[in-house]
Design a protein around this motif. Structure first.
Motif, short mmCIF file in Angstrom:
data_model
loop_
_atom_site.label_atom_id
_atom_site.label_comp_id
_atom_site.label_asym_id
_atom_site.label_seq_id
_atom_site.Cartn_x
_atom_site.Cartn_y
_atom_site.Cartn_z
N LEU A 129 32.78 42.93 45.99
CA LEU A 129 33.94 42.74 45.12
C LEU A 129 34.13 43.91 44.17
CD1 LEU A 129 33.41 38.97 44.19
CD2 LEU A 129 34.84 39.90 46.01
N ARG A 130 33.03 44.48 43.68
CA ARG A 130 33.11 45.57 42.70
C ARG A 130 33.76 46.82 43.26
NH1 ARG A 130 27.87 43.67 40.86
NH2 ARG A 130 28.03 42.88 38.72
N THR A 131 33.85 46.94 44.56
CA THR A 131 34.49 48.13 45.14
C THR A 131 36.01 48.07 45.04
OG1 THR A 131 34.61 47.14 47.37
CG2 THR A 131 32.60 48.37 46.81
N GLN A 132 36.58 46.91 44.60
CA GLN A 132 38.02 46.69 44.69
C GLN A 132 38.63 46.33 43.33
OE1 GLN A 132 38.61 43.89 48.12
NE2 GLN A 132 36.40 44.17 48.30
N ALA A 133 39.68 47.04 42.97
CA ALA A 133 40.34 46.79 41.68
C ALA A 133 40.97 45.40 41.63
CB ALA A 133 41.41 47.85 41.44
N ARG A 134 41.29 44.80 42.76
CA ARG A 134 41.93 43.48 42.75
C ARG A 134 40.97 42.39 42.26
NH1 ARG A 134 42.36 41.54 49.11
NH2 ARG A 134 40.31 42.29 49.75
N PHE A 135 39.67 42.69 42.20
CA PHE A 135 38.68 41.74 41.66
C PHE A 135 38.10 42.22 40.33
CE2 PHE A 135 38.36 41.03 46.34
CZ PHE A 135 38.79 39.70 46.37
N ARG A 136 38.69 43.26 39.74
CA ARG A 136 38.12 43.85 38.53
C ARG A 136 38.00 42.83 37.39
NH1 ARG A 136 41.51 48.75 37.18
NH2 ARG A 136 40.36 49.64 38.93
N VAL A 176 27.74 39.42 47.54
CA VAL A 176 29.20 39.40 47.51
C VAL A 176 29.72 40.18 46.30
CG1 VAL A 176 31.20 37.90 47.17
CG2 VAL A 176 29.43 37.26 48.83
N ALA A 177 29.01 40.12 45.18
CA ALA A 177 29.45 40.84 43.97
C ALA A 177 29.55 42.34 44.23
CB ALA A 177 28.49 40.55 42.81
N ASP A 178 28.62 42.89 45.01
CA ASP A 178 28.67 44.33 45.32
C ASP A 178 29.93 44.67 46.11
OD1 ASP A 178 26.27 44.42 44.07
OD2 ASP A 178 25.10 45.06 45.82
N ALA A 182 34.99 47.90 54.60
CA ALA A 182 35.07 46.98 55.75
C ALA A 182 33.67 46.56 56.18
CB ALA A 182 35.80 47.68 56.90
N ARG A 183 32.73 47.49 56.15
CA ARG A 183 31.35 47.15 56.52
C ARG A 183 30.76 46.15 55.53
NH1 ARG A 183 29.15 51.96 56.37
NH2 ARG A 183 29.70 52.39 58.54
N MET A 184 31.04 46.36 54.23
CA MET A 184 30.49 45.45 53.22
C MET A 184 31.10 44.06 53.33
SD MET A 184 30.23 47.95 49.87
CE MET A 184 29.30 46.76 48.89
N ALA A 185 32.36 43.97 53.77
CA ALA A 185 32.97 42.65 53.98
C ALA A 185 32.18 41.85 55.00
CB ALA A 185 34.42 42.82 54.43
N LEU A 206 32.41 32.56 45.03
CA LEU A 206 32.68 33.42 46.19
C LEU A 206 31.40 33.70 46.97
CD1 LEU A 206 35.23 35.85 44.51
CD2 LEU A 206 35.72 34.30 46.41
N GLN A 207 30.27 33.84 46.24
CA GLN A 207 28.99 34.02 46.93
C GLN A 207 28.68 32.80 47.79
OE1 GLN A 207 26.58 36.79 46.87
NE2 GLN A 207 26.04 35.54 48.64
N ARG A 208 28.94 31.62 47.28
CA ARG A 208 28.69 30.40 48.09
C ARG A 208 29.60 30.38 49.32
NH1 ARG A 208 28.51 27.88 42.90
NH2 ARG A 208 30.59 26.95 43.20
N GLN A 209 30.82 30.88 49.16
CA GLN A 209 31.73 30.94 50.31
C GLN A 209 31.17 31.88 51.38
OE1 GLN A 209 36.01 31.45 49.53
NE2 GLN A 209 36.07 33.03 51.11
#
Length: 331
Positions: free
Chosen positions: A290-297, A286-288, A255-258, A312-315
């Motif tokens: 995303l890597r915490t979550q299997a839904r973006f694997r 943003v990549a860091d 949640a903090r990384m979001a 996603l980084q631009r977003q």
């Protein structure tokens, strides 16, 4: 040289041994309501269970124990009230999936008709019951400026029914109905909606966002919302280990990384204008996040989809600029 010793708690903050006890949070109080008590059936690391307890304990303190809660069908209702059991220790009503706002408006109207202004009403739902199925009722509550605090616990999908996509699911996330298969890279870009922004467009008295990574901030915003009357909206990001594919112990960190990546803006608004934002103290790519979550694997590995990660980084960068989350003054 001072003899006082501080201790570190794994965040940016030092310990609170020197803090005035009167400034402590409701969660630090032995007298807290403990609105949702032990014995419920939430998954380990459930962000929604944590968020709901903090929100309702703070609301109970702010209302001096005079509060009615209306709860939409969804994860929170399913894991807390398997018939005939209940984990709730507050006055609690169960509504349908999409009409929690309408039921709460009715409760507020009934109290007004009885001349009761000492009992406050709080409605709560997941993102499905808010952003999708309940949107019409929520918008009507905002439009009429009904005296209700509506809280959305956003875990970005329909989790207890099998992890399906909602209108709060982020782009590229793989869910049961947005599988990353072949050339498909998960949930489509350009879909979904931001309920905090929609709430602001209604110009209601108060709109705020928060995460379970900063419970002091969450409790403060609940207290602020309960000090006001009329329609108020609180949107809380609550990571879901089951649907996001994260470790149970990482809920707060994710949640903090979001927030620190710009993928979730934390701010307050009154009558349609942003009044305060939570600055990012240490921006993370943003990549860091995303890597915490299997839904973006599927976005990583060989060959992966670096072009999607860049999008996603631009977003995230746009969100940071929109709310000036780095405090640069550039929007």
């Amino acid at each position: 040289m001072s003899d006082v010793k501080l201790y570190q708690i794994g965040t940016f903050a030092a310990g609170n041994r020197l803090m005035d006890p009167s400034l402590g949070t409701e969660q630090s109080s032995a007298a807290r309501t403990n609105a949702i008590t032990s014995g419920h059936r939430a998954c380990r690391g459930c962000g929604e269970a944590l968020g709901a307890r903090v929100v309702l304990d703070a609301a109970m303190r702010a209302s001096e124990g005079r509060m009615v809660t209306v709860n939409a069908t969804g994860c929170l209702e399913v894991f807390s009230t398997p018939y005939p059991e209940s984990s709730w220790q507050v006055p609690w009503l169960h509504s349908l999936f999409g009409n929690a706002a309408a039921v709460a408006s009715g409760v507020a109207a009934a109290l007004e008709a009885q001349g009761r202004d000492d009992v406050r009403v709080v409605a709560q739902a997941g993102d499905g019951g808010t952003v999708d199925i309940g949107l019409g009722c929520v918008s009507g509550m905002f439009e009429r400026n009904d005296d209700v605090l509506f809280v959305c616990y956003d875990n970005q999908g329909y989790m207890n029914t099998g992890v399906q996509r909602s209108a709060a699911t982020p782009p590229a996330a793989s869910t049961a109905n947005t599988r990353a298969v072949g050339t498909r890279t998960g949930n489509a870009f350009g879909t979904g909606k931001s309920l905090p922004v929609i709430a602001m467009a209604h110009e209601i008295p108060y709109v705020a966002t928060a995460t379970v990574a900063d419970l002091h901030d969450l409790e403060r915003k609940v207290t602020r919302a309960m000090s006001l009357h009329g329609a108020r909206y609180l949107h809380v990001l609550v990571p879901c280990p089951l649907g996001w594919g994260t470790e149970s112990a990482d809920t707060v960190r994710v949640a903090r990384m979001a927030a620190e990546s710009g993928m979730f803006a934390v701010f307050e608004a009154e009558y349609g204008d942003v009044t305060a934002v939570s600055r990012i103290r240490r921006q993370v790519p943003v990549a860091d996040y995303l890597r915490t979550q299997a839904r973006f694997r599927h976005l990583f590995g060989d060959p992966g989809h670096p072009e999607v990660v860049e999008r996603l980084q631009r977003q995230g960068d746009r969100t940071i600029a929109r709310y000036d989350l780095l405090g640069t003054g550039e929007r």
